[in-house]
Design an enzyme around this catalytic site. Structure first.
Site, short mmCIF file in Angstrom:
data_model
loop_
_atom_site.label_atom_id
_atom_site.label_comp_id
_atom_site.label_asym_id
_atom_site.label_seq_id
_atom_site.Cartn_x
_atom_site.Cartn_y
_atom_site.Cartn_z
N ASP A 12 28.84 57.40 32.52
CA ASP A 12 28.33 58.70 32.92
C ASP A 12 26.90 58.78 32.36
O ASP A 12 26.57 58.08 31.40
CB ASP A 12 29.23 59.78 32.30
CG ASP A 12 28.70 61.16 32.52
OD1 ASP A 12 28.46 61.53 33.67
OD2 ASP A 12 28.50 61.88 31.51
N ASP A 14 24.53 62.03 32.03
CA ASP A 14 24.24 63.22 31.22
C ASP A 14 25.31 63.39 30.14
O ASP A 14 26.48 63.59 30.46
CB ASP A 14 24.21 64.43 32.16
CG ASP A 14 24.22 65.75 31.42
OD1 ASP A 14 23.52 65.85 30.41
OD2 ASP A 14 24.93 66.67 31.87
N GLY A 49 29.60 67.47 34.07
CA GLY A 49 30.12 66.55 35.07
C GLY A 49 30.37 67.17 36.44
O GLY A 49 30.71 66.48 37.39
N ASN A 121 19.73 63.88 40.33
CA ASN A 121 18.49 63.51 39.63
C ASN A 121 18.65 62.24 38.80
O ASN A 121 17.77 61.90 38.00
CB ASN A 121 18.06 64.66 38.70
CG ASN A 121 17.68 65.92 39.47
OD1 ASN A 121 16.75 65.90 40.27
ND2 ASN A 121 18.39 67.01 39.25
#
Ligand code: B16
Ligand code: MG
Length: 214
Positions: A12, A14, A49, A121
Protein backbone atom coordinates in the site's frame (compact mmCIF):
# COMPACT_ATOMS: atom_id res chain seq x y z
CA UNK A 1 8.39 -15.94 9.48
CA UNK A 2 5.71 -16.74 6.90
CA UNK A 3 5.53 -20.47 6.29
CA UNK A 4 4.80 -20.43 2.60
CA UNK A 5 6.51 -19.62 -0.67
CA UNK A 6 6.52 -15.84 -1.24
CA UNK A 7 7.66 -14.33 -4.54
CA UNK A 8 6.09 -10.87 -4.44
CA UNK A 9 5.40 -8.05 -2.01
CA UNK A 10 2.56 -5.61 -2.71
CA UNK A 11 2.80 -2.36 -0.79
CA UNK A 12 0.00 0.00 0.00
CA UNK A 13 1.31 3.53 -0.55
CA UNK A 14 -0.31 6.05 1.80
CA UNK A 15 0.57 5.07 5.39
CA UNK A 16 3.06 2.35 4.39
CA UNK A 17 5.68 3.60 1.91
CA UNK A 18 5.15 7.24 2.87
CA UNK A 19 2.88 9.34 5.03
CA UNK A 20 0.50 11.32 2.90
CA UNK A 21 -2.27 10.51 5.41
CA UNK A 22 -1.59 13.79 7.26
CA UNK A 23 -2.14 15.72 4.01
CA UNK A 24 -5.41 13.89 3.33
CA UNK A 25 -6.52 14.89 6.83
CA UNK A 26 -5.62 18.56 6.35
CA UNK A 27 -7.31 18.76 2.95
CA UNK A 28 -10.52 17.06 4.15
CA UNK A 29 -10.56 19.18 7.31
CA UNK A 30 -10.28 22.41 5.31
CA UNK A 31 -13.11 21.32 3.02
CA UNK A 32 -15.31 20.20 5.94
CA UNK A 33 -14.74 23.52 7.73
CA UNK A 34 -15.70 25.43 4.58
CA UNK A 35 -19.00 23.59 4.22
CA UNK A 36 -19.69 23.60 7.96
CA UNK A 37 -19.40 19.86 8.58
CA UNK A 38 -17.83 18.36 11.70
CA UNK A 39 -14.65 16.41 10.96
CA UNK A 40 -11.97 15.00 13.24
CA UNK A 41 -9.09 12.49 13.27
CA UNK A 42 -11.41 9.64 14.22
CA UNK A 43 -13.54 10.21 11.12
CA UNK A 44 -10.33 10.61 9.12
CA UNK A 45 -9.22 7.13 10.21
CA UNK A 46 -12.26 5.68 8.45
CA UNK A 47 -10.94 7.15 5.17
CA UNK A 48 -7.73 5.11 5.15
CA UNK A 49 -7.50 3.07 1.96
CA UNK A 50 -10.97 4.23 0.87
CA UNK A 51 -11.43 5.91 -2.54
CA UNK A 52 -11.85 9.69 -2.85
CA UNK A 53 -15.58 9.60 -3.62
CA UNK A 54 -16.30 7.04 -0.88
CA UNK A 55 -14.27 9.19 1.50
CA UNK A 56 -16.44 12.18 0.60
CA UNK A 57 -19.59 10.16 1.37
CA UNK A 58 -18.18 9.44 4.85
CA UNK A 59 -17.30 13.13 5.36
CA UNK A 60 -20.84 14.14 4.30
CA UNK A 61 -22.52 11.75 6.76
CA UNK A 62 -22.50 14.69 9.21
CA UNK A 63 -23.88 17.17 6.67
CA UNK A 64 -27.42 18.48 6.94
CA UNK A 65 -27.38 19.49 3.29
CA UNK A 66 -28.03 16.92 0.56
CA UNK A 67 -25.60 17.36 -2.33
CA UNK A 68 -26.23 16.41 -5.95
CA UNK A 69 -23.76 14.14 -7.75
CA UNK A 70 -22.41 17.14 -9.65
CA UNK A 71 -21.85 19.05 -6.41
CA UNK A 72 -20.16 16.02 -4.86
CA UNK A 73 -17.75 15.77 -7.79
CA UNK A 74 -16.92 19.45 -7.37
CA UNK A 75 -16.31 18.99 -3.62
CA UNK A 76 -14.04 15.99 -4.24
CA UNK A 77 -12.14 17.99 -6.86
CA UNK A 78 -11.76 20.90 -4.43
CA UNK A 79 -10.34 18.57 -1.79
CA UNK A 80 -7.99 17.00 -4.31
CA UNK A 81 -6.63 20.36 -5.46
CA UNK A 82 -5.80 21.19 -1.82
CA UNK A 83 -4.24 17.77 -1.31
CA UNK A 84 -2.08 18.16 -4.43
CA UNK A 85 -0.67 21.44 -3.10
CA UNK A 86 0.69 19.47 -0.13
CA UNK A 87 2.03 16.73 -2.42
CA UNK A 88 3.99 19.29 -4.42
CA UNK A 89 6.09 19.96 -1.30
CA UNK A 90 7.10 16.30 -1.02
CA UNK A 91 10.61 15.20 -1.97
CA UNK A 92 12.91 12.16 -1.63
CA UNK A 93 13.45 13.34 1.97
CA UNK A 94 9.92 12.04 2.65
CA UNK A 95 11.11 8.49 2.05
CA UNK A 96 12.63 7.12 5.25
CA UNK A 97 16.01 5.38 5.21
CA UNK A 98 14.35 2.33 6.76
CA UNK A 99 11.86 1.99 3.90
CA UNK A 100 14.48 2.62 1.20
CA UNK A 101 17.01 0.14 2.63
CA UNK A 102 14.36 -2.53 3.26
CA UNK A 103 13.00 -2.23 -0.29
CA UNK A 104 16.52 -2.60 -1.70
CA UNK A 105 17.19 -5.64 0.48
CA UNK A 106 13.94 -7.33 -0.54
CA UNK A 107 14.72 -6.66 -4.18
CA UNK A 108 18.26 -8.01 -3.87
CA UNK A 109 16.78 -11.20 -2.40
CA UNK A 110 14.73 -11.64 -5.58
CA UNK A 111 11.23 -10.56 -4.55
CA UNK A 112 9.14 -8.64 -7.05
CA UNK A 113 7.99 -5.38 -5.51
CA UNK A 114 4.72 -3.73 -6.48
CA UNK A 115 2.31 -1.02 -5.35
CA UNK A 116 -1.41 -1.56 -4.65
CA UNK A 117 -2.93 1.82 -3.77
CA UNK A 118 -6.44 3.28 -3.95
CA UNK A 119 -4.97 6.66 -4.84
CA UNK A 120 -5.26 8.30 -8.24
CA UNK A 121 -2.24 10.39 -7.22
CA UNK A 122 0.00 7.35 -6.62
CA UNK A 123 2.21 7.93 -9.69
CA UNK A 124 2.79 11.56 -8.76
CA UNK A 125 3.60 10.71 -5.13
CA UNK A 126 6.06 7.98 -6.15
CA UNK A 127 7.79 10.49 -8.44
CA UNK A 128 7.98 13.08 -5.67
CA UNK A 129 9.70 10.67 -3.24
CA UNK A 130 12.14 9.39 -5.87
CA UNK A 131 10.51 6.00 -6.53
CA UNK A 132 8.97 6.87 -9.89
CA UNK A 133 10.56 3.96 -11.75
CA UNK A 134 11.35 1.75 -8.80
CA UNK A 135 8.53 -0.79 -8.63
CA UNK A 136 7.99 -3.79 -10.91
CA UNK A 137 4.34 -2.76 -11.24
CA UNK A 138 1.97 -0.10 -9.94
CA UNK A 139 -1.73 -0.78 -9.53
CA UNK A 140 -3.64 2.26 -8.28
CA UNK A 141 -6.90 4.19 -8.27
CA UNK A 142 -6.58 4.81 -12.02
CA UNK A 143 -6.82 1.16 -13.07
CA UNK A 144 -9.61 -0.10 -10.83
CA UNK A 145 -13.37 0.18 -10.76
CA UNK A 146 -13.81 -1.29 -7.26
CA UNK A 147 -11.83 0.08 -4.37
CA UNK A 148 -10.63 -1.68 -1.20
CA UNK A 149 -12.03 -3.79 0.54
CA UNK A 150 -12.60 -5.22 -2.96
CA UNK A 151 -9.48 -7.20 -3.98
CA UNK A 152 -9.23 -5.75 -7.52
CA UNK A 153 -6.28 -3.42 -6.87
CA UNK A 154 -4.12 -6.25 -5.47
CA UNK A 155 -5.19 -8.85 -8.05
CA UNK A 156 -4.16 -6.37 -10.77
CA UNK A 157 -0.84 -5.60 -9.04
CA UNK A 158 -0.02 -9.32 -9.04
CA UNK A 159 -1.21 -9.68 -12.63
CA UNK A 160 0.84 -6.68 -13.88
CA UNK A 161 3.98 -8.21 -12.33
CA UNK A 162 3.23 -11.78 -13.42
CA UNK A 163 2.85 -12.97 -9.82
CA UNK A 164 0.75 -15.80 -8.41
CA UNK A 165 -1.60 -14.17 -5.82
CA UNK A 166 -1.06 -17.08 -3.41
CA UNK A 167 2.66 -16.21 -3.36
CA UNK A 168 2.11 -12.52 -2.53
CA UNK A 169 2.09 -10.66 0.72
CA UNK A 170 0.31 -7.31 1.04
CA UNK A 171 1.57 -4.68 3.47
CA UNK A 172 -1.27 -2.44 4.62
CA UNK A 173 -2.11 0.25 7.18
CA UNK A 174 -5.88 0.08 6.61
CA UNK A 175 -8.42 -2.54 7.61
CA UNK A 176 -10.12 -2.20 4.21
CA UNK A 177 -6.77 -3.12 2.64
CA UNK A 178 -6.26 -6.17 4.85
CA UNK A 179 -9.74 -7.45 3.97
CA UNK A 180 -8.95 -6.84 0.28
CA UNK A 181 -5.65 -8.73 0.55
CA UNK A 182 -7.30 -11.78 2.08
CA UNK A 183 -10.10 -11.70 -0.50
CA UNK A 184 -7.35 -11.77 -3.16
CA UNK A 185 -5.94 -14.96 -1.59
CA UNK A 186 -2.81 -13.15 -0.36
CA UNK A 187 -1.11 -12.94 3.03
CA UNK A 188 -2.16 -9.75 4.85
CA UNK A 189 0.58 -7.99 6.79
CA UNK A 190 -0.56 -5.11 9.00
CA UNK A 191 1.52 -2.11 9.97
CA UNK A 192 0.80 1.25 11.61
CA UNK A 193 -2.89 2.00 12.14
CA UNK A 194 -3.92 -1.55 11.22
CA UNK A 195 -1.47 -3.20 13.64
CA UNK A 196 -4.17 -4.58 15.96
CA UNK A 197 -6.63 -5.58 13.26
CA UNK A 198 -8.31 -8.97 13.48
CA UNK A 199 -7.92 -9.26 9.69
CA UNK A 200 -4.12 -9.34 9.79
CA UNK A 201 -2.30 -12.64 9.20
CA UNK A 202 0.83 -11.04 10.65
CA UNK A 203 1.47 -7.62 12.23
CA UNK A 204 4.75 -5.75 12.18
CA UNK A 205 5.77 -2.75 14.25
CA UNK A 206 8.35 -1.47 11.81
CA UNK A 207 8.86 -1.65 8.05
CA UNK A 208 12.31 -3.22 8.50
CA UNK A 209 10.72 -6.34 10.03
CA UNK A 210 9.58 -7.33 6.55
CA UNK A 211 13.02 -8.74 5.89
CA UNK A 212 12.61 -11.21 8.76
CA UNK A 213 9.11 -12.23 7.64
CA UNK A 214 9.86 -13.51 4.16
P1 B16 B 1 -6.76 9.98 -3.97
P2 B16 B 1 -3.69 4.05 -0.18
C1 B16 B 1 -5.62 5.90 -0.28
O1 B16 B 1 -4.28 5.53 -0.51
C2 B16 B 1 -5.72 6.73 0.97
O2 B16 B 1 -5.38 5.95 2.12
C3 B16 B 1 -7.14 7.24 1.14
O3 B16 B 1 -7.22 8.05 2.29
C4 B16 B 1 -7.53 8.03 -0.12
O4 B16 B 1 -8.87 8.48 -0.02
C5 B16 B 1 -7.36 7.14 -1.34
O5 B16 B 1 -6.01 6.68 -1.41
C6 B16 B 1 -7.68 7.88 -2.63
O6 B16 B 1 -6.69 8.88 -2.81
O7 B16 B 1 -7.76 11.00 -3.56
O8 B16 B 1 -5.33 10.50 -4.02
O9 B16 B 1 -7.15 9.27 -5.25
O10 B16 B 1 -3.64 3.96 1.31
O11 B16 B 1 -4.62 3.03 -0.81
O12 B16 B 1 -2.33 4.09 -0.81
MG1 MG C 1 -2.91 3.16 3.22
Amino acid sequence: MINKKITGVIFDLDGVICHTDKYHYKAWKELADEIGVYFDEEINNRLRGVSRMESLEIVLERSEKIYSQKEKLALAERKNERYKLFLREMSPADLSDEVRVTLDELRSRGFKLTIGSSSKNAGFILGQIGLGDYFDAVSDGNNITNSKPHPEVFIKAADFAGLNPAECIVVEDAEAGLIAAKAAGMTAVAIGWAYDSEYADVSIKSFGELNLLC
